[in-house]
Structures are given as C-alpha cells and as structure tokens.
Design a protein around this motif. Sequence first.
Motif, PDB file in Angstrom:
ATOM      1  N   LEU A  70       0.833  -1.211   0.000  1.00 31.79           N
ATOM      2  CA  LEU A  70       0.000   0.000   0.000  1.00 31.79           C
ATOM      3  C   LEU A  70       0.862   1.254   0.000  1.00 31.79           C
ATOM      4  O   LEU A  70       0.639   2.184  -0.782  1.00 31.79           O
ATOM      5  N   GLU A  71       1.867   1.282   0.876  1.00 31.17           N
ATOM      6  CA  GLU A  71       2.735   2.457   0.968  1.00 31.17           C
ATOM      7  C   GLU A  71       3.532   2.649  -0.314  1.00 31.17           C
ATOM      8  O   GLU A  71       3.674   3.769  -0.814  1.00 31.17           O
ATOM      9  N   LEU A  72       4.064   1.548  -0.868  1.00 33.76           N
ATOM     10  CA  LEU A  72       4.856   1.626  -2.090  1.00 33.76           C
ATOM     11  C   LEU A  72       4.039   2.189  -3.247  1.00 33.76           C
ATOM     12  O   LEU A  72       4.466   3.124  -3.942  1.00 33.76           O
ATOM     13  N   PHE A  73       2.840   1.626  -3.450  1.00 34.67           N
ATOM     14  CA  PHE A  73       2.057   2.054  -4.601  1.00 34.67           C
ATOM     15  C   PHE A  73       1.387   3.413  -4.395  1.00 34.67           C
ATOM     16  O   PHE A  73       1.113   4.118  -5.376  1.00 34.67           O
ATOM     17  N   GLU A  74       1.134   3.805  -3.153  1.00 35.66           N
ATOM     18  CA  GLU A  74       0.682   5.184  -2.907  1.00 35.66           C
ATOM     19  C   GLU A  74       1.745   6.164  -3.387  1.00 35.66           C
ATOM     20  O   GLU A  74       1.438   7.190  -4.010  1.00 35.66           O
ATOM     21  N   GLN A  75       3.019   5.835  -3.117  1.00 39.45           N
ATOM     22  CA  GLN A  75       4.122   6.700  -3.550  1.00 39.45           C
ATOM     23  C   GLN A  75       4.258   6.699  -5.070  1.00 39.45           C
ATOM     24  O   GLN A  75       4.453   7.753  -5.692  1.00 39.45           O
ATOM     25  N   ILE A  76       4.163   5.522  -5.666  1.00 41.29           N
ATOM     26  CA  ILE A  76       4.289   5.439  -7.123  1.00 41.29           C
ATOM     27  C   ILE A  76       3.183   6.244  -7.800  1.00 41.29           C
ATOM     28  O   ILE A  76       3.431   7.001  -8.754  1.00 41.29           O
ATOM     29  N   MET A  77       1.960   6.106  -7.295  1.00 42.43           N
ATOM     30  CA  MET A  77       0.843   6.863  -7.873  1.00 42.43           C
ATOM     31  C   MET A  77       1.019   8.365  -7.668  1.00 42.43           C
ATOM     32  O   MET A  77       0.701   9.175  -8.552  1.00 42.43           O
ATOM     33  N   ALA A  78       1.539   8.749  -6.501  1.00 40.73           N
ATOM     34  CA  ALA A  78       1.785  10.170  -6.229  1.00 40.73           C
ATOM     35  C   ALA A  78       2.821  10.723  -7.189  1.00 40.73           C
ATOM     36  O   ALA A  78       2.675  11.836  -7.718  1.00 40.73           O
ATOM     37  N   MET A  79       3.881   9.956  -7.463  1.00 40.54           N
ATOM     38  CA  MET A  79       4.903  10.405  -8.411  1.00 40.54           C
ATOM     39  C   MET A  79       4.323  10.504  -9.820  1.00 40.54           C
ATOM     40  O   MET A  79       4.645  11.427 -10.578  1.00 40.54           O
ATOM     41  N   SER A  80       3.453   9.571 -10.151  1.00 40.40           N
ATOM     42  CA  SER A  80       2.805   9.607 -11.460  1.00 40.40           C
ATOM     43  C   SER A  80       1.976  10.879 -11.615  1.00 40.40           C
ATOM     44  O   SER A  80       2.011  11.546 -12.660  1.00 40.40           O
ATOM     45  N   ARG A  81       1.212  11.228 -10.568  1.00 38.40           N
ATOM     46  CA  ARG A  81       0.409  12.454 -10.628  1.00 38.40           C
ATOM     47  C   ARG A  81       1.292  13.679 -10.798  1.00 38.40           C
ATOM     48  O   ARG A  81       0.979  14.578 -11.579  1.00 38.40           O
ATOM     49  N   LYS A  82       2.376  13.719 -10.048  1.00 42.58           N
ATOM     50  CA  LYS A  82       3.261  14.888 -10.121  1.00 42.58           C
ATOM     51  C   LYS A  82       3.851  15.040 -11.523  1.00 42.58           C
ATOM     52  O   LYS A  82       4.011  16.159 -12.028  1.00 42.58           O
ATOM     53  N   LYS A  83       4.188  13.917 -12.152  1.00 41.41           N
ATOM     54  CA  LYS A  83       4.684  13.969 -13.531  1.00 41.41           C
ATOM     55  C   LYS A  83       3.604  14.508 -14.461  1.00 41.41           C
ATOM     56  O   LYS A  83       3.879  15.335 -15.344  1.00 41.41           O
TER      57      LYS A  83
END
Length: 376
Positions: A70-83
């Motif tokens: 959960l923590e890993l993919f929350e971060q990945i999704m957050a980075m995707s949004r920022k991009k």
Amino acid sequence: MEDLLELRKNIDIIDNEIVELYERRMKISEQVAEYKIATGKKVFDKSREDSKLETLSQKASGEFTRHGILELFEQIMAMSRKKQYQLLTEHGICEKEDFESVDDIDFTNARVVFQGVEGAYSQLAMKEYFGDKCDSYNVETWKDAMEDIKNNKADFAVLPIENSSAGIVSENYDLLVEYDNYIVGEQIIKIDHSLLGVPGAGLSDIKTVYSHPQALMQCSEYLENNRQWNKISLKNTAVSAKKVKDDNDISKAAIASHISADIYGLEVLDECIQNNKNNSTRFIIVSGRKICRKDSGRISICFEIPHKSGSLYHMLSHFIYNGVNMTNIQSRPIQGRNWEYRFFIDFEGKFTDDAVQNALRGLKEETIALKILGTY
C-alpha cells in the motif's frame, strides 16, 4: 545459508529490475497525461486509485507485506500524478490566479487601521511600513480591523501574525480564513518590552502587572522572578499602559513599549525584560483587494486535508518534488471537527513559476479545500 555478498547481489538484481519497471510505468503515465490533456480529464482520480490499491493489497502474502505494498504504490501513484501535473504546465495549461499584478501598490490617500490604542506595537509596525504621516485610526479588536476592511471603511489593516519567542497569533490565522481579505505585505519590528509604572512608583510597590497575553509570555522569565505579582491579560500592551495611567495606582504596572511610557506619562521601572533580547514580531498588511506586486516573492496559503494517515506528507511532497522552498508551516484546529487541523504554509516563489504552478495544481486537486491568502 547463502553468503551475505550473494544475498546483496540478488537484491541489486531485483532493484535494477524495479528501476526499469518504474521507468516503464512512468512512460505510460506520460501517455495517460497526454490523454487527459486532450480530453480535459482531471489528473487525480481518487476512486480509481483507491480501487487499484485495494486490488494490489489483496495480492500480498501477509499483513506486513500488505502495508508495504500500500505504501509503495501510494508513492508510485503520487509520483505519477506529479509527472502529469508537470506535463500539463509544459503544455501551457496553467491556472491563472485572479490577483491583480501591479508594479507598485498605491498607498496614496490610503486609510489604515490598527488594533489597540496610541503606542501599540501594531501602530509602530504601521508607521514603519506606511510612514509617520499615513491616514490611520485604531479599533478595539483584530476582528474589528478585518470587518472594516471587508466593509471598505479602511484600505489596509496591520495585524501581528507571529512572534519569534511566543509563536503565532492564532486568532489572526483564523481571521485570515474567516474573511476574504488578503496579505499584500509584511513588516518585522524588534520588540523591546519595558515595565511601566506611574511617576513615583518603585519595583517594590508593584502588586499587579497588565499586558497582552503574548507580551506576558515573552517576559515569562522576568515574571517568574517576581511571582508575587498578579498577572492580568488585556487586549493590547498600549491599552495596559493606558489603564495604569488612568488608575494612577503605584501598585500597578504595565508591560509595554518605552514609547507608551512617553505617550501616557509613565516611568520605565525596568527595560528590555523579554526573555529573548532579539525578540521580533512579524506583522502582515491586509487588503480587501486581490492585489500583488509583480516582484512579490512569497506566497501564503492554507488548506484542509483528508483525516487519514500520511495526508500531510503527501501534500508537503508537492513542495519537495518541485523544489519549492517552504519558509513557514503552522496548524490550527478546525472548528467543529475534533482533532482535525487546517494548515498554513508560506513558501518562496511567484505564481508564474512552473514549479509553483505544479505544486499549487497538485494541492488544489488533492486537498479538501485550499485558499491562497496572498503573495507579497
């Protein structure tokens, strides 16, 4: 048992694979951004992300791993949004803030309001910012000042917002949310507190000391050495000095500026009594107009966030990821919602900066509510 070096070698191989997979995922995120740009679809799709996280977490082999995924993919999704936010800005899709940008704010014939009476520190800050001859008047409370700006009785108000020793003036943070008034400038002044008494009084005569609660806090060490004194809070340091003058009682003293001593005919019984000898207060200049100078380099905002673990971290990451420098962060309880808080942040930058555009875009999409308090 495998050799430690061999284990580390296997971890390196897996890490390299993770990097490759992450970069592949981000490439696809760029394509998603292109689609959203073409269709006008919002970047942040909370229901989609929540559903995706639930699905991924169910693939875990245990509870510990589930939390990690959960923590890993929350971060990945957050980075995707920022991009995706960055790509929107690169395509020129920017939200223009509705602040009037001017070369210089015209203070000619401006009417300025401050809280307190003659000699208040707010008046000193006002004179530093607007000059000695500005058209000014005083009111009883900070809320009165904000009301007068709202009702166009005054053009600008001067409010204390933070002291280097006693911290924030919480009431004024709350007033910035309550009123549609905006910060257009700031003034920092050095605060030197003196103990003032009526002519003929001595330290041994004092039984009661009056001052603003923040001034009492700023002089706590001095007052601790005089525990026999009764400490009473009033609305303003200058109001306290005026009361001592009006009561004309040698047992009463005020903590206020030495200027108040001159104004009210009091004697300085002791000077520079604050804990921090470099004590300073930051005042904000508030207007009812959404106006800013073109060379403004600081922005103040406040926002509310979902009441769940990690929410504040995710919001602050918009500043970190875009290289935007925060200069101040404060929190205030949200009235009527126990243990929930509103956050106030000052950061460096201009509305026209790409990094600021990206950070604000992310915050607007992901916070519950966001208000820009001013740029100055």
